[in-house]
Design a protein around this motif. Structure first.
Motif, mmCIF file in Angstrom:
data_model
loop_
_atom_site.group_PDB
_atom_site.id
_atom_site.type_symbol
_atom_site.label_atom_id
_atom_site.label_comp_id
_atom_site.label_asym_id
_atom_site.label_seq_id
_atom_site.Cartn_x
_atom_site.Cartn_y
_atom_site.Cartn_z
ATOM 1 N N VAL A 104 0.758 -1.141 -0.015
ATOM 2 C CA VAL A 104 -0.022 0.091 -0.061
ATOM 3 C C VAL A 104 0.860 1.096 -0.013
ATOM 4 O O VAL A 104 1.823 1.240 0.594
ATOM 5 N N ARG A 105 0.449 2.179 -0.647
ATOM 6 C CA ARG A 105 1.121 3.665 -0.833
ATOM 7 C C ARG A 105 0.052 4.560 -0.440
ATOM 8 O O ARG A 105 0.365 5.649 0.138
ATOM 9 N N LEU A 106 -1.167 4.267 -0.714
ATOM 10 C CA LEU A 106 -2.230 5.339 -0.385
ATOM 11 C C LEU A 106 -3.365 4.522 0.375
ATOM 12 O O LEU A 106 -4.031 3.755 -0.377
ATOM 13 N N LEU A 107 -3.481 4.678 1.801
ATOM 14 C CA LEU A 107 -4.551 3.878 2.259
ATOM 15 C C LEU A 107 -5.730 4.758 2.703
ATOM 16 O O LEU A 107 -5.607 5.622 3.307
ATOM 17 N N ILE A 108 -7.099 4.284 2.158
ATOM 18 C CA ILE A 108 -8.119 4.822 2.279
ATOM 19 C C ILE A 108 -8.971 4.200 3.303
ATOM 20 O O ILE A 108 -9.292 2.916 3.327
ATOM 21 N N LEU A 109 -9.224 4.956 4.404
ATOM 22 C CA LEU A 109 -10.038 4.263 5.447
ATOM 23 C C LEU A 109 -11.494 4.725 5.926
ATOM 24 O O LEU A 109 -11.421 6.192 6.004
#
Length: 525
Positions: A161-166
């Motif tokens: 992962v480089r950009l984690l969307i939560l």
């Protein structure tokens, strides 16, 4: 810092309804960027555009990632670049192990055969990164929600992962688990991993975010650089709802009457582990017109207590006595509980409270079919009138009662669930996490509905993990831990510190029958 992600002029509509209007959104490398707004503001739609759930050509605008325009066809394309989304409803398989869930789609293999040693070795390394000590072969169903969230993050790490969307990652967590998860995000920031945090908990947003973007009605209405500007919750709320909320909670003029619900010596064992007693000889009561809160940490037994009361929907070897309006009642099944005057709004409205593929009309009348089917056949006109009446009374925002329930925002879905149970005309309504995953504006409307129910003489029980919420809306707060009540406070006496002290003391208060008699007689234990 360098922009890792740029979304330029993104617009998206559904059947003529504009969900996004020319939205611009930028995330820098190693940045925690919070995205806030009311339900229906367009947050989830924007993230679905970014992650490829809505493919290129299904929206207007441009996505730039690592300096190159991206045209994602599906979620696999975005994941290949390290853009990973973790939804509010976790995508884990309960009866599979941690290792199997993490590597379900991409297991390490040798010569076309899964390398189980590599799977377990990699799983241990990933769990160490997120602070979990569970063995790789532990089943997901045996983990608490907080640990399941960390497994989802470990799964994201396995995909580089480089950009984690939560999306609302702490909605189901207690304060301790929430703090641990947010600490983990800040640790990832040091590793150069960027995060997009969607949350309605503004105190958490203010704690960890480097930048906050606020959406309203599908538009970007404000952006705050937390590194150079002071983060004011009032400013965020004004931008979200386009109005001042002078008070987070509506005023209450409590008129409390005689006891309507009395529970004595209630015991419940775990359905899968019968030797384990989950609810331990508790006593509990609610008066007419009273709002009673149940506080406690995750796993304290609050939901188990509520669902075991509601027609023994959960539990094994259940014993105890329940009285409504002074008469002992039979709660041996859900229909019996409804007939007795008990209603329960589940904490999981999407899975257990609603049929999302059905329309608003059918969801509202689902628990009261006898009222709209006098001769065992549903009277369409009567059903329409009933559903329309509750739509107006509860201020449900939908095109009409024939709209699919899954298309509504979280706050409006919650109003549909409330309508369904209010139509049964309950004497006591149990609300389990009634404002989970909904914004501050919708929360205020739910609080107003709770006040109206109490003013109508109903007993209301509110289970919530948000202590300020319980302190703001309840007349009395009972504290639960390890399957027993360990404290009780009148609203005028309660504080977060007292509640936490009662939890940590972990000593059950007086025997249930004697305690109920003393309290209902006006004597405090």
């Amino acid at each position: 810092m360098t922009a890792m992600l740029e979304m330029r002029g993104v617009s998206k509509s559904f059947a003529g309804v504009q969900a996004l209007r020319d939205v611009n959104f930028t995330v820098e490398a190693g940045q925690i960027h919070a995205l806030v707004g009311e339900n229906g503001a367009g947050k989830s739609t924007l993230m679905k555009v970014l992650s490829g759930v809505y493919p290129h050509g299904d929206y207007e605008g441009t996505i730039i990632f690592d300096g190159e325009e991206q045209r994602f066809r599906d979620i696999n394309d975005s994941e290949a670049l390290g853009i990973i989304i973790i939804h509010q409803e976790l995508a884990l398989i309960p009866l599979m192990s941690i290792a199997e869930n993490i590597f379900l789609s991409h297991p390490p293999a040798r010569f076309g055969v899964i390398d189980r040693d590599a799977v377990y070795r990699c799983t241990r390394e990933l769990l160490a990164q997120v602070g979990l000590r569970e063995p790789p072969d532990a089943l997901i169903t045996d983990l608490g929600i907080g640990k399941q969230q960390l497994v989802e993050i470990a799964k994201a790490l396995s995909k580089r992962v480089r950009l984690l969307i939560l999306d609302e990652p702490t909605a189901s967590l207690n304060e301790t688990d929430s703090a641990a998860l947010l600490d983990r995000l800040m640790a990832f920031r040091q590793q150069g991993i960027a995060s997009i945090l969607i949350s309605h908990k503004l105190n958490e947003v203010a704690r960890v975010a480097d930048r906050i973007t606020i959406l309203r009605d599908g538009r970007t209405v404000d952006s705050i650089d937390c590194r150079t500007e002071e983060v004011e919750e009032d400013r965020i709320i004004r931008s979200m709802v386009d109005r001042d909320l002078a008070h987070r909670f509506p005023p209450r003029d409590a008129r409390i009457g005689d006891p309507v619900l009395v529970v004595e010596d209630w015991s419940v064992h775990h359905p899968l582990h019968p030797e384990r007693q989950v609810i331990k000889n508790v006593g509990f009561h609610v008066r007419r017109g009273e709002v009673v809160g149940i506080a406690g940490l995750m796993g304290a037994g609050r939901t188990e207590f509520a669902t075991s009361l509601f027609g023994r929907a959960w539990g094994y070897n259940i014993s105890g006595r329940v009285s409504l309006d002074g008469s002992e009642v039979d709660l041996s099944s859900v229909p019996a509980a409804i007939d007795a005057g008990l209603a329960y709004v589940t904490e999981d409205r999407k899975q257990l409270g609603l049929i999302l593929a059905d329309d608003v009309r059918k969801n509202i009348t689902l628990a009261s079919l006898s009222q709209v089917a006098p001769r065992w056949v549903i009277d369409d006109i009567r059903e329409l009138r009933a559903a329309s009446d509750y739509r107006n009374r509860m201020r449900i925002r939908c095109s009409d009662v024939y709209q699919e329930t899954g298309q509504l925002s979280g706050g409006n879905q919650q109003k549909v669930v409330l309508s369904k149970w209010l139509m049964t005309d309950p004497k006591v309504l149990i609300l389990d996490e009634p404002t989970r995953g909904i914004d501050v504006g919708a929360k205020y409307e739910i609080y107003c509905i709770i006040n109206e129910l109490a003013e109508a003489g109903r007993g209301v029980v509110v289970i919530s993990s948000e202590m300020p919420e319980l302190l703001g809306i309840c007349d009395r707060i009972c504290v639960m831990n390890d399957g027993a009540f360990v404290g009780e406070f009148a609203a005028s006496e309660a504080t977060q510190e007292k509640i936490m002290r009662a939890i940590m003391r972990n000593k059950p208060i007086q025997g249930s029958a004697e305690r109920n008699r003393m309290q209902m007689g006006g004597v405090r234990p």
